[in-house]
Design a protein around this motif. Structure first.
Motif, PDB file in Angstrom:
ATOM      1  N   ALA A  69    -131.173 -28.476   5.543  1.00 24.56           N
ATOM      2  CA  ALA A  69    -131.064 -29.736   6.279  1.00 24.56           C
ATOM      3  C   ALA A  69    -129.666 -29.889   6.870  1.00 24.56           C
ATOM      4  O   ALA A  69    -129.508 -30.184   8.059  1.00 24.56           O
ATOM      5  CB  ALA A  69    -131.387 -30.903   5.349  1.00 24.56           C
ATOM      6  N   ASP A 128    -134.078 -36.688   5.522  1.00 22.44           N
ATOM      7  CA  ASP A 128    -134.346 -36.349   4.127  1.00 22.44           C
ATOM      8  C   ASP A 128    -133.824 -34.948   3.818  1.00 22.44           C
ATOM      9  O   ASP A 128    -133.691 -34.105   4.708  1.00 22.44           O
ATOM     10  CB  ASP A 128    -135.848 -36.425   3.838  1.00 22.44           C
ATOM     11  N   ASP A 176    -135.134 -32.406   2.486  1.00 26.48           N
ATOM     12  CA  ASP A 176    -136.023 -31.247   2.634  1.00 26.48           C
ATOM     13  C   ASP A 176    -136.596 -31.146   4.053  1.00 26.48           C
ATOM     14  O   ASP A 176    -137.537 -30.388   4.295  1.00 26.48           O
ATOM     15  CB  ASP A 176    -137.156 -31.269   1.608  1.00 26.48           C
ATOM     16  N   ASP A 177    -136.019 -31.889   5.000  1.00 28.19           N
ATOM     17  CA  ASP A 177    -136.430 -31.815   6.403  1.00 28.19           C
ATOM     18  C   ASP A 177    -135.268 -31.260   7.223  1.00 28.19           C
ATOM     19  O   ASP A 177    -134.145 -31.144   6.726  1.00 28.19           O
ATOM     20  CB  ASP A 177    -136.846 -33.195   6.909  1.00 28.19           C
ATOM     21  N   TRP A 178    -135.511 -30.949   8.486  1.00 24.60           N
ATOM     22  CA  TRP A 178    -134.445 -30.349   9.276  1.00 24.60           C
ATOM     23  C   TRP A 178    -134.657 -30.610  10.764  1.00 24.60           C
ATOM     24  O   TRP A 178    -135.703 -31.124  11.185  1.00 24.60           O
ATOM     25  CB  TRP A 178    -134.323 -28.858   8.988  1.00 24.60           C
ATOM     26  N   LEU A 231    -144.802 -32.215  11.778  1.00 21.17           N
ATOM     27  CA  LEU A 231    -145.123 -32.280  10.358  1.00 21.17           C
ATOM     28  C   LEU A 231    -145.655 -30.921   9.918  1.00 21.17           C
ATOM     29  O   LEU A 231    -146.620 -30.407  10.487  1.00 21.17           O
ATOM     30  CB  LEU A 231    -146.170 -33.362  10.085  1.00 21.17           C
ATOM     31  N   GLN A 286    -136.628 -39.548  10.274  1.00 24.90           N
ATOM     32  CA  GLN A 286    -136.012 -38.248  10.524  1.00 24.90           C
ATOM     33  C   GLN A 286    -135.944 -37.926  12.010  1.00 24.90           C
ATOM     34  O   GLN A 286    -135.093 -37.145  12.443  1.00 24.90           O
ATOM     35  CB  GLN A 286    -136.805 -37.147   9.801  1.00 24.90           C
ATOM     36  N   ALA A 313    -137.377 -33.377  15.165  1.00 24.08           N
ATOM     37  CA  ALA A 313    -137.287 -33.228  13.712  1.00 24.08           C
ATOM     38  C   ALA A 313    -138.488 -32.458  13.194  1.00 24.08           C
ATOM     39  O   ALA A 313    -139.589 -32.548  13.757  1.00 24.08           O
ATOM     40  CB  ALA A 313    -137.205 -34.591  13.029  1.00 24.08           C
ATOM     41  N   ILE A 336    -140.563 -32.154   9.679  1.00 22.06           N
ATOM     42  CA  ILE A 336    -140.732 -32.888   8.427  1.00 22.06           C
ATOM     43  C   ILE A 336    -141.676 -32.116   7.519  1.00 22.06           C
ATOM     44  O   ILE A 336    -142.814 -31.834   7.874  1.00 22.06           O
ATOM     45  CB  ILE A 336    -141.294 -34.300   8.696  1.00 22.06           C
ATOM     46  N   ARG A 337    -141.196 -31.785   6.351  1.00 22.10           N
ATOM     47  CA  ARG A 337    -141.998 -31.047   5.385  1.00 22.10           C
ATOM     48  C   ARG A 337    -142.895 -32.007   4.623  1.00 22.10           C
ATOM     49  O   ARG A 337    -142.429 -33.011   4.078  1.00 22.10           O
ATOM     50  CB  ARG A 337    -141.066 -30.318   4.414  1.00 22.10           C
ATOM     51  N   ARG A 338    -144.176 -31.705   4.584  1.00 23.47           N
ATOM     52  CA  ARG A 338    -145.134 -32.630   3.989  1.00 23.47           C
ATOM     53  C   ARG A 338    -145.735 -32.146   2.678  1.00 23.47           C
ATOM     54  O   ARG A 338    -146.559 -32.813   2.098  1.00 23.47           O
ATOM     55  CB  ARG A 338    -146.280 -32.901   4.980  1.00 23.47           C
TER      56      ARG A 338
END
Length: 218
Positions: free
Chosen positions: A18, A85, A87-89, A116, A148, A193, A195-197
């Motif tokens: 991140a 967050d 764990d997101d990037w 996502l 994010q 962004a 986003i890891r789900r």
């Protein structure tokens, strides 16, 4: 300074990805910074980015996301706040797309597409609300614009009091509803962004319906 990216962390191993995704932005129009808020109650593992000029690390001692984000915002120097967050990037041109939106108008909430990613099922979906101008009716009705994938004008964030620590789920949506009373939204279809789900999440989704009712009543 253009923006401050605030990354609250509970010590997930993806934190370095991140932070490094923000440091690696193809953006030179203005300065930006990263504020990592360590809410894990233990030291963060050593990483090269700890010594980066643009990175500041603060500690909030297990006070949960709203307090951690507010603490990061209190340290921020940017005209806009970006909450990412751990764990997101970000893709490499995210800040460039945001800057183009910021220079094109006076919106208080800038956002773009969010990809996502669910690694467990190899599925991806891009979320984009295409909401511009006055968006209060849409966000009070439940439209979700991911933090994010958003930049929030710093003055507007503090004008509404920041995140409400009493909102333990959907705090991003509740903040968006209050910000929507401050001014307009501006959007770009570009993905800004990822986003890891999958994996562990701190939200308790079965409580969401009652929480949404409390948000609207407030």
């Amino acid at each position: 300074m253009f923006c401050s990216t605030i990354i609250p962390t509970i010590g997930r191993p993806e934190l370095s990805r991140a932070v490094e995704s923000v440091l690696a932005q193809n953006f030179e129009a203005e300065d930006f910074e990263i504020i990592v808020v360590n809410d894990s109650q233990q030291p963060l593992p050593d990483a090269g980015w700890h010594k980066a000029d643009r990175v500041k690390i603060i500690n909030t001692n297990g006070r949960e996301r709203c307090v951690a984000r507010n603490a990061g915002a209190a340290q921020a120097a940017g005209r806009y706040l970006h909450f990412l967050d751990d764990d997101d990037w970000l893709p490499p041109d995210a800040l460039t797309h945001f800057w183009q939106l910021a220079t094109a108008g006076e919106a208080v909430w800038l956002y773009g597409g969010a990809r996502l990613v669910d690694a467990c099922s190899d599925q991806e979906v891009t979320l984009y609300a295409a909401l511009s101008g006055n968006g209060f009716v849409q966000v009070i009705s439940g439209e979700w614009i991911p933090l994010q994938a958003s930049l929030i004008k710093t003055a507007s964030f503090f004008a509404v009091g920041g995140f409400n620590p009493l909102i333990t789920q959907g705090e991003d949506r509740e903040l968006c509803q209050r910000i929507a009373l401050q001014g307009n939204f501006a959007a770009t279809p570009a993905t800004v962004a990822i986003i890891r789900r999958e994996g562990a999440r701190t939200a308790v989704y079965p409580e969401g319906i009652q929480q949404t009712r409390r948000e609207r009543a407030k």
